[in-house]
Design a protein around this motif. Structure first.
Motif, PDB file in Angstrom:
ATOM      1  N   TRP A  56      87.875  74.174  53.743  1.00  0.00           N
ATOM      2  CA  TRP A  56      87.010  74.112  54.926  1.00  0.00           C
ATOM      3  C   TRP A  56      86.131  72.868  54.890  1.00  0.00           C
ATOM      4  CZ3 TRP A  56      81.948  73.648  56.174  1.00  0.00           C
ATOM      5  CH2 TRP A  56      81.598  73.910  57.499  1.00  0.00           C
TER       6      TRP A  56
ATOM      7  N   ARG B  29      71.760  80.230  64.732  1.00  0.00           N
ATOM      8  CA  ARG B  29      73.169  79.869  64.584  1.00  0.00           C
ATOM      9  C   ARG B  29      74.026  81.100  64.837  1.00  0.00           C
ATOM     10  NH1 ARG B  29      72.227  79.501  58.649  1.00  0.00           N
ATOM     11  NH2 ARG B  29      72.604  81.574  57.828  1.00  0.00           N
TER      12      ARG B  29
ATOM     13  N   PRO C 136      77.521  83.332  63.707  1.00  0.00           N
ATOM     14  CA  PRO C 136      78.110  83.652  62.405  1.00  0.00           C
ATOM     15  C   PRO C 136      78.998  82.519  61.905  1.00  0.00           C
ATOM     16  CG  PRO C 136      78.336  85.491  63.921  1.00  0.00           C
ATOM     17  CD  PRO C 136      77.824  84.345  64.731  1.00  0.00           C
ATOM     18  N   TYR C 137      79.222  82.478  60.604  1.00  0.00           N
ATOM     19  CA  TYR C 137      80.002  81.396  60.008  1.00  0.00           C
ATOM     20  C   TYR C 137      81.462  81.422  60.445  1.00  0.00           C
ATOM     21  CZ  TYR C 137      76.306  79.694  56.981  1.00  0.00           C
ATOM     22  OH  TYR C 137      75.147  79.134  56.515  1.00  0.00           O
ATOM     23  N   HIS C 138      81.968  82.554  60.844  1.00  0.00           N
ATOM     24  CA  HIS C 138      83.324  82.590  61.386  1.00  0.00           C
ATOM     25  C   HIS C 138      83.371  83.614  62.510  1.00  0.00           C
ATOM     26  CE1 HIS C 138      84.666  86.430  59.476  1.00  0.00           C
ATOM     27  NE2 HIS C 138      83.746  86.117  58.596  1.00  0.00           N
TER      28      HIS C 138
ATOM     29  N   THR D 130      73.768  86.802  60.535  1.00  0.00           N
ATOM     30  CA  THR D 130      74.694  85.694  60.779  1.00  0.00           C
ATOM     31  C   THR D 130      74.774  84.737  59.602  1.00  0.00           C
ATOM     32  OG1 THR D 130      72.948  84.426  61.899  1.00  0.00           O
ATOM     33  CG2 THR D 130      74.368  85.808  63.278  1.00  0.00           C
ATOM     34  N   GLY D 131      74.277  85.134  58.446  1.00  0.00           N
ATOM     35  CA  GLY D 131      74.341  84.285  57.259  1.00  0.00           C
ATOM     36  C   GLY D 131      75.640  84.462  56.501  1.00  0.00           C
ATOM     37  N   HIS D 132      75.636  84.018  55.243  1.00  0.00           N
ATOM     38  CA  HIS D 132      76.843  84.010  54.421  1.00  0.00           C
ATOM     39  C   HIS D 132      77.481  85.386  54.338  1.00  0.00           C
ATOM     40  CE1 HIS D 132      74.919  80.426  52.067  1.00  0.00           C
ATOM     41  NE2 HIS D 132      75.368  80.066  53.247  1.00  0.00           N
TER      42      HIS D 132
ATOM     43  N   ASN E   7      86.332  69.932  57.757  1.00  0.00           N
ATOM     44  CA  ASN E   7      85.174  69.735  58.629  1.00  0.00           C
ATOM     45  C   ASN E   7      84.346  68.505  58.248  1.00  0.00           C
ATOM     46  OD1 ASN E   7      84.708  72.274  60.577  1.00  0.00           O
ATOM     47  ND2 ASN E   7      85.730  72.941  58.696  1.00  0.00           N
TER      48      ASN E   7
ATOM     49  N   SER F 150      78.022  87.409  58.047  1.00  0.00           N
ATOM     50  CA  SER F 150      79.156  86.954  58.856  1.00  0.00           C
ATOM     51  C   SER F 150      80.421  87.752  58.557  1.00  0.00           C
ATOM     52  CB  SER F 150      79.416  85.465  58.602  1.00  0.00           C
ATOM     53  OG  SER F 150      78.351  84.675  59.090  1.00  0.00           O
TER      54      SER F 150
ATOM     55  N   GLY G  74      82.495  77.459  55.363  1.00  0.00           N
ATOM     56  CA  GLY G  74      81.382  77.359  56.301  1.00  0.00           C
ATOM     57  C   GLY G  74      80.128  76.744  55.745  1.00  0.00           C
ATOM     58  N   TRP G  75      80.049  76.557  54.428  1.00  0.00           N
ATOM     59  CA  TRP G  75      78.833  76.007  53.836  1.00  0.00           C
ATOM     60  C   TRP G  75      79.175  75.351  52.502  1.00  0.00           C
ATOM     61  CZ3 TRP G  75      79.991  81.182  54.231  1.00  0.00           C
ATOM     62  CH2 TRP G  75      80.144  81.897  53.043  1.00  0.00           C
TER      63      TRP G  75
END
Length: 318
Positions: free
Chosen positions: A308, A36, A38-40, A10-12, A312, A15, A164-165
């Motif tokens: 993003w 967490r 996934p990022y999307h 579920t990381g960069h 956000n 995802s 996402g990051w």
């Protein structure tokens, strides 16, 4: 089709990789700490087996490798291994069943280089614990493959970028004020005449390379750079980003003491880490062997990430 266990799913990278693997018809087991999502979001996640595991704790207990083996993988994609000791324990556990092991390295296995773009055949000159550890893992995995043990492929991404990051800015750090300065015309200090080199890559392009490596037997035993088509200088990135807002950047090209006096210590250190390496990596081998074709140029990847961050509330451009 293969049964693929993705560690750090579920990381960069994961995802984007997990949905790709599902769409390609693979049976996917997503192993993560479960802290967490996934990022999307993607509908393919509904067809994925999810397994929660704390790698650090299970590594310390000596049980992580056995957990992975119990999942009966044909392929293991290891996105979160950072020490040769951890890699060695996983390899030892996998040796009896010999799945294909795809490992995520880093272009920081290279330190300051003599020739650019640097190829995968250049001697490793890492500096810092992260690059030194990744170079040691690379040596371990290739030696294992040469001995006829667990077959492996090592992929070395650049500065991974995507929504996402926080992502590496044109100043070579994670300071959100860099984006604001470029958008508003405020002065932006840059060391070394702004000629430090950064080589970004969109996370989905990294996922593309992992997906392709899974089905390319010729890749086994090799390492591959996974980066955007071209690296860019800090100065070039700053001009492009400012141009998104109809501006020329107000660059202050300063020496290192002046830069460090104007930037928070953690951001100044991040810039020094990136600028001191200034890696421009060749993707010719990945293009030839993996048929890797990055979809995102550096600026397109950064623009998507910045959009993003603004949407956000991570970067204030009001």
């Amino acid at each position: 089709m293969a049964r693929v266990v993705v560690v750090g799913a579920t990381g960069h990278i994961g995802s984007y990789l997990v949905p790709r693997l599902v769409r390609a018809g693979h049976e996917v087991v997503a192993l993560s700490r479960g802290t967490r999502e996934p990022y999307h979001a993607a509908p393919e996640w509904s067809r994925v087996e999810r397994v929660v595991a704390d790698r650090d704790a299970e590594d310390a207990a000596g049980t992580f490798g056995a957990r992975v083996v119990a999942l009966e993988p044909d392929v293991v994609v290891d996105l979160v291994c950072f020490t040769p000791e951890s890699a060695g324990r996983l390899v030892e556990a996998l040796r009896p069943i010999r799945p294909l092991l795809l490992h995520c390295g880093t272009i920081w296995v290279h330190g300051p280089v003599h020739r650019v773009p640097v190829t995968e055949d250049e001697p490793r000159t890492p500096v810092g614990d992260y690059g030194i550890g990744k170079a040691a893992i690379e040596r371990l995995l290739h030696a294992e493959t040469r001995r006829g043990g667990v077959p492996s492929v090592v992929l070395h991404p650049g500065h991974i970028t995507g929504p996402g990051w926080p992502v590496i800015t044109p100043a070579g750090n994670l300071d959100p004020a860099v984006w604001r300065a470029l958008a508003s015309g405020e002065p932006l200090p840059l060391p070394d005449l702004g000629l430090g080199v950064l080589h970004h890559v969109h996370a989905d392009d990294v996922a593309q390379a992992f997906e392709r490596a899974l089905t390319r037997p010729a890749a086994i035993g090799s390492s591959f750079h996974v980066v955007a088509e071209q690296a860019m200088t800090s100065r070039g990135l700053a001009h492009a980003v400012a141009g998104w807002f109809g501006r020329e950047p107000a660059l202050d090209l300063v020496d290192w003491p002046e830069f460090e006096s104007r930037v928070a210590p953690e951001y100044a250190q991040q810039t020094r880490e990136h600028v001191s390496r200034s890696i421009s990596a060749s993707i010719e081998r990945a293009r030839t062997v993996l048929d890797f074709n990055p979809r995102y140029p550096t600026l397109e990847a950064l623009r998507e990430a910045l959009d993003w961050l603004v949407a956000n509330g991570r970067v204030d451009l009001s």
